[in-house]
Scaffold this motif. Structure first.
Motif, PDB file in Angstrom:
ATOM      1  N   ILE A   1      12.099  27.922   1.685  1.00  0.00           N
ATOM      2  CA  ILE A   1      11.687  29.259   1.202  1.00  0.00           C
ATOM      3  C   ILE A   1      10.681  29.391   0.459  1.00  0.00           C
TER       4      ILE A   1
ATOM      5  N   ARG B   1      16.298  35.305  -6.518  1.00  0.00           N
ATOM      6  CA  ARG B   1      15.341  36.096  -5.482  1.00  0.00           C
ATOM      7  C   ARG B   1      16.041  37.272  -5.012  1.00  0.00           C
TER       8      ARG B   1
ATOM      9  N   THR C   1       7.769  28.707   2.564  1.00  0.00           N
ATOM     10  CA  THR C   1       7.010  30.022   3.457  1.00  0.00           C
ATOM     11  C   THR C   1       6.460  30.988   2.312  1.00  0.00           C
ATOM     12  N   LEU C   2       7.102  31.060   0.926  1.00  0.00           N
ATOM     13  CA  LEU C   2       6.691  32.140   0.048  1.00  0.00           C
ATOM     14  C   LEU C   2       5.144  31.774  -0.312  1.00  0.00           C
TER      15      LEU C   2
ATOM     16  N   ASP D   1      11.242  51.507   7.620  1.00  0.00           N
ATOM     17  CA  ASP D   1      12.040  52.506   6.961  1.00  0.00           C
ATOM     18  C   ASP D   1      13.126  53.309   7.881  1.00  0.00           C
TER      19      ASP D   1
ATOM     20  N   TRP E   1      13.106  40.372   0.824  1.00  0.00           N
ATOM     21  CA  TRP E   1      11.840  40.941   0.924  1.00  0.00           C
ATOM     22  C   TRP E   1      11.619  42.453   1.119  1.00  0.00           C
ATOM     23  N   ARG E   2      12.651  42.730   2.074  1.00  0.00           N
ATOM     24  CA  ARG E   2      12.428  44.214   2.590  1.00  0.00           C
ATOM     25  C   ARG E   2      13.722  44.748   3.080  1.00  0.00           C
ATOM     26  N   ARG E   3      14.406  45.586   2.187  1.00  0.00           N
ATOM     27  CA  ARG E   3      15.822  45.857   2.446  1.00  0.00           C
ATOM     28  C   ARG E   3      16.033  46.805   3.588  1.00  0.00           C
ATOM     29  N   ASP E   4      15.028  47.517   4.156  1.00  0.00           N
ATOM     30  CA  ASP E   4      15.473  48.384   5.219  1.00  0.00           C
ATOM     31  C   ASP E   4      15.306  47.516   6.652  1.00  0.00           C
TER      32      ASP E   4
ATOM     33  N   ILE F   1       2.101  37.094   4.999  1.00  0.00           N
ATOM     34  CA  ILE F   1       3.107  37.967   5.373  1.00  0.00           C
ATOM     35  C   ILE F   1       2.813  39.419   5.323  1.00  0.00           C
TER      36      ILE F   1
ATOM     37  N   ASN G   1      17.378  45.152   7.101  1.00  0.00           N
ATOM     38  CA  ASN G   1      18.759  44.383   7.109  1.00  0.00           C
ATOM     39  C   ASN G   1      19.908  45.752   7.597  1.00  0.00           C
ATOM     40  N   LEU G   2      20.819  45.270   8.244  1.00  0.00           N
ATOM     41  CA  LEU G   2      21.887  46.156   8.455  1.00  0.00           C
ATOM     42  C   LEU G   2      23.059  45.083   8.388  1.00  0.00           C
TER      43      LEU G   2
ATOM     44  N   GLU H   1      19.450  33.191   4.658  1.00  0.00           N
ATOM     45  CA  GLU H   1      18.689  33.152   3.486  1.00  0.00           C
ATOM     46  C   GLU H   1      17.219  33.272   3.243  1.00  0.00           C
TER      47      GLU H   1
ATOM     48  N   ILE I   1      16.140  52.356   8.606  1.00  0.00           N
ATOM     49  CA  ILE I   1      17.693  51.851   7.784  1.00  0.00           C
ATOM     50  C   ILE I   1      17.399  51.961   6.292  1.00  0.00           C
ATOM     51  N   ARG I   2      18.090  52.870   5.692  1.00  0.00           N
ATOM     52  CA  ARG I   2      17.962  52.948   4.251  1.00  0.00           C
ATOM     53  C   ARG I   2      19.006  53.811   3.815  1.00  0.00           C
TER      54      ARG I   2
ATOM     55  N   ASP J   1      11.849  41.527  12.413  1.00  0.00           N
ATOM     56  CA  ASP J   1      11.948  43.147  12.503  1.00  0.00           C
ATOM     57  C   ASP J   1      13.343  43.512  11.873  1.00  0.00           C
ATOM     58  N   ARG J   2      14.160  42.931  12.677  1.00  0.00           N
ATOM     59  CA  ARG J   2      15.513  43.369  12.306  1.00  0.00           C
ATOM     60  C   ARG J   2      16.616  42.289  11.707  1.00  0.00           C
TER      61      ARG J   2
ATOM     62  N   ALA K   1      14.712  36.346   2.352  1.00  0.00           N
ATOM     63  CA  ALA K   1      14.049  36.093   1.127  1.00  0.00           C
ATOM     64  C   ALA K   1      12.516  36.257   1.519  1.00  0.00           C
ATOM     65  N   THR K   2      12.334  36.029   2.741  1.00  0.00           N
ATOM     66  CA  THR K   2      10.671  36.089   3.304  1.00  0.00           C
ATOM     67  C   THR K   2      10.584  36.874   4.452  1.00  0.00           C
ATOM     68  N   GLN K   3      11.353  37.461   5.072  1.00  0.00           N
ATOM     69  CA  GLN K   3      11.302  38.446   6.282  1.00  0.00           C
ATOM     70  C   GLN K   3      10.601  37.661   7.478  1.00  0.00           C
ATOM     71  N   CYS K   4      10.636  36.291   7.239  1.00  0.00           N
ATOM     72  CA  CYS K   4       9.990  35.433   8.360  1.00  0.00           C
ATOM     73  C   CYS K   4      11.036  34.225   8.741  1.00  0.00           C
TER      74      CYS K   4
ATOM     75  N   VAL L   1      22.070  48.234   3.451  1.00  0.00           N
ATOM     76  CA  VAL L   1      23.047  49.198   4.305  1.00  0.00           C
ATOM     77  C   VAL L   1      24.121  48.413   4.844  1.00  0.00           C
TER      78      VAL L   1
ATOM     79  N   LEU M   1       9.181  50.731  13.316  1.00  0.00           N
ATOM     80  CA  LEU M   1       9.807  49.395  12.817  1.00  0.00           C
ATOM     81  C   LEU M   1      10.036  49.406  11.313  1.00  0.00           C
TER      82      LEU M   1
END
Ligand code: SF4
Lengths: 472, 215
Positions: free
Chosen positions: B186, A50, B189-190, B212, A53-56, B196, A58-59, A156, B214-215, A29-30, A160-163, A102, B210
């Protein structure tokens, strides 16, 4: 079906795919990033063409290398004197810009040590899976999250995969019932546990901390405890969600609000081990028995109560243990059997992701208030864990107390915890440190680290040697 | 990633317990933004008598003659024999990078710290776990005979000594498969991208907080 542990629940909630070979794909999740372990991961993404996968999810925040002196700090990245440090911080900025992640940048008021910033901003929440390329990510488990450190290849992989591909750990419960004596803190509890089970005691396990002492602890204390689970060999430590957790999270920048808050809270209330849950291993301690702790050697398990003595190798039967003690005594420049209170100090460091939160600074300030640090000390550094902690401390006048006592009040960052910036020990110097690792050279080449709580560090600063803070 | 199938390599001893990652590669070298070039600074504080700095020419530095890697008999070693809880401490992947860059392909020890163990597999480095008693014997043999080499066979999960003694070791199937074939994690996994996405859709329903934020 028997009940589930907190860890079982968190694992189950994030299972994307269970594979026949025993490995599993776990959703993250984070993802928190800092400047030291991320450059090669971003480079890997670039080379493979690549995108995250999900920019939001990450911090990022720079912390390990940032200068803590006001003068050097105020000029931002360009003013970092050490060119290698500057390049690393600059590289994080560049990567976050290029990949649209961010980042809380160096002179943002929220900047600080990644493990202080995450919970403080509500970026890490109960029930989440949280990872970061840093072993003290276990800190975030205090919120009832599944949180652990990862290597750069996994940074990495998460980008790339959020997993992550994971093996499930075994369950271990560390239960501390009773109550702590006054002057004894979460740091002492953590060190006492490590002294008891050793630095490999938790290897292969996910630790849950429970019992009356933990329930009575503030979130700051729980974070200190979970922070050091990695020093006990466990990648992750966690505490069940209760009112203390919810009170802490409420109102934080990235925490849910309104109706969403209510929904989240009802889900979070499930985040505890069931009464009939099974743990492979249970360790029990009594709160009353725990005394203020001081490490004398080069591993966190080389620890004794402040009234104790440095061990005598002649009294140790086991060959490999005896050799380790002899080597540590030599490195630390200590005599076998000497009292811990006889160790003279050169520097004191109050800070790090273990002990740089507001409660830690309050405890240290209460001890030094109206006193002066010993003339024999070369330096006593106080480094708040984040800009927010710094602001709060200044609003309470803690900075004045430290400065009046002859201590230095710095800008937030990792600082002398690992000495990647200018704050470090000289060879042979003894330091009372509130950080988490006393490895050889950790705080500077040849430096000698003694891990203690903030109150113990502050008392040692005034006395010039270790004293029992219970007598303060 | 490099494949690992069968190798035979000279063994060097690292005869102490709880070797932490700060000892494997001290933090001043973590400032690099590259993955390679850490070999000359592997075990820096034990190997050299002075304090190492990044970017230095290590060939000019004073060596610690007592440190095994500095002794001619261990030159070119590719198997590191170590003690329990090897690789404890920080999560820095620079530790396996340094070992690999130096030329090690395999470590043999009674136990490892979790994160380090995991990081090794990402870098073509095989951490073999053998019984503490067996490791003790191997230490004796390494000290006793110069040129001591072990054969490590990942496919058959076997370590063989020069006099033909064989020891089996455990390794989980997924890690073994990847290492044998040098597969990219990677990419693997992809292949599960659809699973996923399906997970994310469910999670968004159940726990929208969980997403959106942080944006
Ligand atoms: S404060 Fe110390 S232990 Fe914590 S993240 Fe920074 S360097 Fe690591």
């Amino acid at each position: 079906m028997t009940g589930q542990t907190l860890y079982d629940k968190l694992w189950q909630n994030h299972l994307v795919e269970q594979r026949d070979d025993g490995s599993a794909l776990i959703y993250i999740d984070r993802h928190l990033l800092h400047e030291v372990t991320s450059p090669q991961a971003f480079e890997g993404l670039r080379l493979a063409g690549r995108q995250p996968w999900r920019r939001d999810a990450n911090l990022a925040v720079p912390d390990h290398n940032v200068p803590t002196e006001q003068r050097e700090r105020s000029g931002g990245v360009q003013a970092i004197a050490d060119p290698v440090s500057r390049l690393q911080v600059q590289t994080l900025d560049d990567n976050c810009r290029d990949f649209d992640i961010v980042e809380i940048t160096i002179n943002d008021a929220r900047q600080g040590i990644v493990h202080v910033v995450g919970p403080e901003q509500g970026a890490t929440l109960p029930g989440m899976t949280v990872v970061c390329g840093d072993s003290h990510t276990s800190t975030h488990g205090a919120l009832g999250a599944l949180a652990h450190g990862i290597g750069t290849s996994e940074v990495e992989h998460v980008l790339a995969t959020q997993c992550l591909v994971q093996q499930k750990m075994k369950n271990m419960l560390v239960r501390i019932d009773g109550a702590l004596q006054s002057g004894v803190t979460a740091k002492d509890v953590a060190l006492a546990i490590i002294g008891d089970i050793g630095t490999a005691g938790g290897t292969g396990h996910a630790i849950e901390f429970g019992g009356e002492v933990v329930r009575a602890m503030s979130m700051e204390g729980r974070m200190t405890l979970c922070n050091m689970s990695i020093e006990a060999g466990a990648r992750m430590g966690m505490v069940a969600v209760d009112e203390t957790t919810l009170d802490y999270v409420k109102g934080r920048t990235y925490a849910p609000t309104g109706q969403m808050w209510d929904r989240a809270v009802s889900a979070w209330r499930e985040l505890h081990s069931d009464p009939d849950a099974r743990f492979e291993r249970i360790v029990e301690l009594r709160g009353e028995d725990i005394e203020p702790q001081v490490t004398w050697g080069t591993s966190p398990e080389m620890v004794v109560p402040v009234g104790g003595r440095v061990p005598d190798p002649a009294a140790i039967d086991n060959d490999s243990k005896r050799h380790a003690v002899i080597r540590a005594l030599q490195y630390m420049g200590l005599e076998a059997g000497m009292p811990v209170t006889g160790i003279h100090l050169d520097r004191v460091f109050i800070g790090s992701c273990t002990n740089s939160r507001i409660e830690d600074l309050r405890a240290a300030a209460a001890v030094v208030k109206g006193r002066r640090v010993a003339a024999s000390l070369k330096q006593a550094l106080v480094v708040p864990g984040s800009g927010k902690v710094k602001q709060q401390a200044e609003a309470e006048g803690l900075d004045r107390i430290f400065l009046d006592a002859g201590m230095e009040w710095r800008e937030p960052g990792c600082s002398m915890c690992l000495a990647m910036n200018a704050d470090k020990l000289g060879a042979g110097e003894h330091c009372a440190s509130t950080s988490n690792r006393n490895f050889e050279g950790r705080q500077g080449f040849g430096g000698r680290t003694h891990l203690v709580s903030p109150a113990m560090a502050a008392a040692a600063a005034v006395a010039g040697h270790f004293v029992d803070v219970r007598d303060w | 990633m490099k494949k690992f199938t069968v190798m035979q390599g000279l063994v060097a001893p690292m005869d102490r317990a709880n070797v932490d990652t700060d000892l494997i590669i001290p933090k001043q070298f973590l400032k690099s933004i590259k993955r390679s070039g850490f070999g000359p600074n592997l075990f820096d504080e034990l190997r050299y008598l002075d304090e190492g700095q990044p970017g230095q020419d290590c060939s000019q530095r004073p060596l610690n003659p007592d440190f095994p890697l500095n002794q001619p008999r261990y030159r070119g070693a590719s198997v590191l024999l170590a003690r329990e809880n090897f690789g404890c401490g920080s999560s820095r992947e620079h530790a396996p990078w340094a070992l690999e860059d130096y030329g090690f392909r395999c470590i043999v020890a009674p136990s490892y710290a979790d994160i380090f163990y995991n990081n090794c597999f990402k870098n073509g480095l095989l951490p073999v776990v053998l019984d503490a008693q067996v490791v003790e014997e191997l230490f004796e043999q390494v000290y006793a005979s110069e040129g001591y080499a072990l054969t490590i066979d990942l496919e058959n999960q076997r370590v063989q000594t020069p006099d033909g003694e064989c020891y089996g070791f455990e390794v989980d199937a997924f890690r073994k498969h990847r290492l044998l074939h040098g597969l990219d994690d990677i990419g693997l996994t992809l292949e599960s991208a659809a699973a996923i996405r399906a997970y994310e859709e469910r999670a968004r329903e159940q726990s929208p907080w969980l997403f959106d934020a942080i944006r």
